[in-house]
Design a protein around this motif. Structure first.
Motif, PDB file in Angstrom:
ATOM      1  N   GLU A  19       0.857  -1.185   0.000  1.00  0.00           N
ATOM      2  CA  GLU A  19       0.000   0.000   0.000  1.00  0.00           C
ATOM      3  C   GLU A  19       0.891   1.232   0.000  1.00  0.00           C
ATOM      4  O   GLU A  19       1.853   1.309   0.765  1.00  0.00           O
ATOM      5  CB  GLU A  19      -0.901   0.004   1.227  1.00  0.00           C
ATOM      6  N   HIS A  22      -1.213   7.594  -3.235  1.00  0.00           N
ATOM      7  CA  HIS A  22      -1.261   8.033  -4.639  1.00  0.00           C
ATOM      8  C   HIS A  22      -2.199   9.232  -4.698  1.00  0.00           C
ATOM      9  O   HIS A  22      -3.425   9.073  -4.686  1.00  0.00           O
ATOM     10  CB  HIS A  22      -1.754   6.904  -5.540  1.00  0.00           C
ATOM     11  N   ARG A  25      -4.717   9.204  -1.939  1.00  0.00           N
ATOM     12  CA  ARG A  25      -5.546   8.003  -1.836  1.00  0.00           C
ATOM     13  C   ARG A  25      -4.648   6.788  -1.588  1.00  0.00           C
ATOM     14  O   ARG A  25      -3.562   6.700  -2.146  1.00  0.00           O
ATOM     15  CB  ARG A  25      -6.313   7.748  -3.128  1.00  0.00           C
ATOM     16  N   SER A  27      -3.204   3.476  -2.477  1.00  0.00           N
ATOM     17  CA  SER A  27      -3.127   2.674  -3.697  1.00  0.00           C
ATOM     18  C   SER A  27      -2.487   1.338  -3.356  1.00  0.00           C
ATOM     19  O   SER A  27      -1.729   1.218  -2.389  1.00  0.00           O
ATOM     20  CB  SER A  27      -2.307   3.382  -4.782  1.00  0.00           C
ATOM     21  N   ARG A  29      -0.237  -1.723  -4.972  1.00  0.00           N
ATOM     22  CA  ARG A  29       0.704  -1.926  -6.064  1.00  0.00           C
ATOM     23  C   ARG A  29       1.357  -3.285  -5.968  1.00  0.00           C
ATOM     24  O   ARG A  29       1.562  -3.816  -4.881  1.00  0.00           O
ATOM     25  CB  ARG A  29       1.806  -0.869  -6.012  1.00  0.00           C
ATOM     26  N   ILE A  34       0.242   0.194 -10.042  1.00  0.00           N
ATOM     27  CA  ILE A  34      -1.014   0.257  -9.291  1.00  0.00           C
ATOM     28  C   ILE A  34      -2.031  -0.686  -9.929  1.00  0.00           C
ATOM     29  O   ILE A  34      -2.225  -0.676 -11.141  1.00  0.00           O
ATOM     30  CB  ILE A  34      -1.574   1.692  -9.279  1.00  0.00           C
ATOM     31  N   THR A  37      -7.088   1.364  -6.130  1.00  0.00           N
ATOM     32  CA  THR A  37      -7.016   2.467  -5.170  1.00  0.00           C
ATOM     33  C   THR A  37      -8.318   2.491  -4.377  1.00  0.00           C
ATOM     34  O   THR A  37      -9.369   2.080  -4.872  1.00  0.00           O
ATOM     35  CB  THR A  37      -6.828   3.844  -5.853  1.00  0.00           C
TER      36      THR A  37
END
Length: 106
Positions: A19, A22, A25, A27, A29, A34, A37
């Motif tokens: 986490e 982004h 927010r 996101s 990955r 990503i 989100t």
């Protein structure tokens, strides 16, 4: 129904998922890309699907899965209404988004 914390846990349960912020927010990955989100105030999650996968989920229930209303939505970015989605359906969508980023070059 899935709450924000369960959505977060599902995303982070995927191998190598992390986490990161982004643009304010959370996101999620993997492989430096990503795949989802969280849109916390709206109680939504965005998952990056292909346009074909987006249409399949959207046809299941357009009030649960629908394109992000901008150019990203045309490319497959899909909102998921967490208050309405079944947990197994969210897992399926996240797995598809995760697999797509795992197949990308770093």
């Amino acid at each position: 129904m899935v709450d924000l914390e369960i959505a977060r846990q599902i995303a982070l349960s995927l191998p190598g998922a992390i986490e990161q912020d982004h643009h304010g927010r959370p996101s999620f990955r993997a492989n430096n890309h990503i795949f989802a989100t969280l849109w916390e105030p709206q109680n939504r999650m965005m998952v990056k699907l292909s346009p074909i996968d987006q249409s399949v989920f959207h046809s299941f229930d357009p009030t649960v899965f629908f394109p992000v209303p901008n150019k990203w939505g045309l490319k497959g970015s899909t909102f998921v209404e967490l208050e309405k989605v079944r947990q197994d359906m969210l897992k399926d969508a996240l797995n598809i988004a995760y697999q797509a980023v795992m197949e990308k070059k770093k």
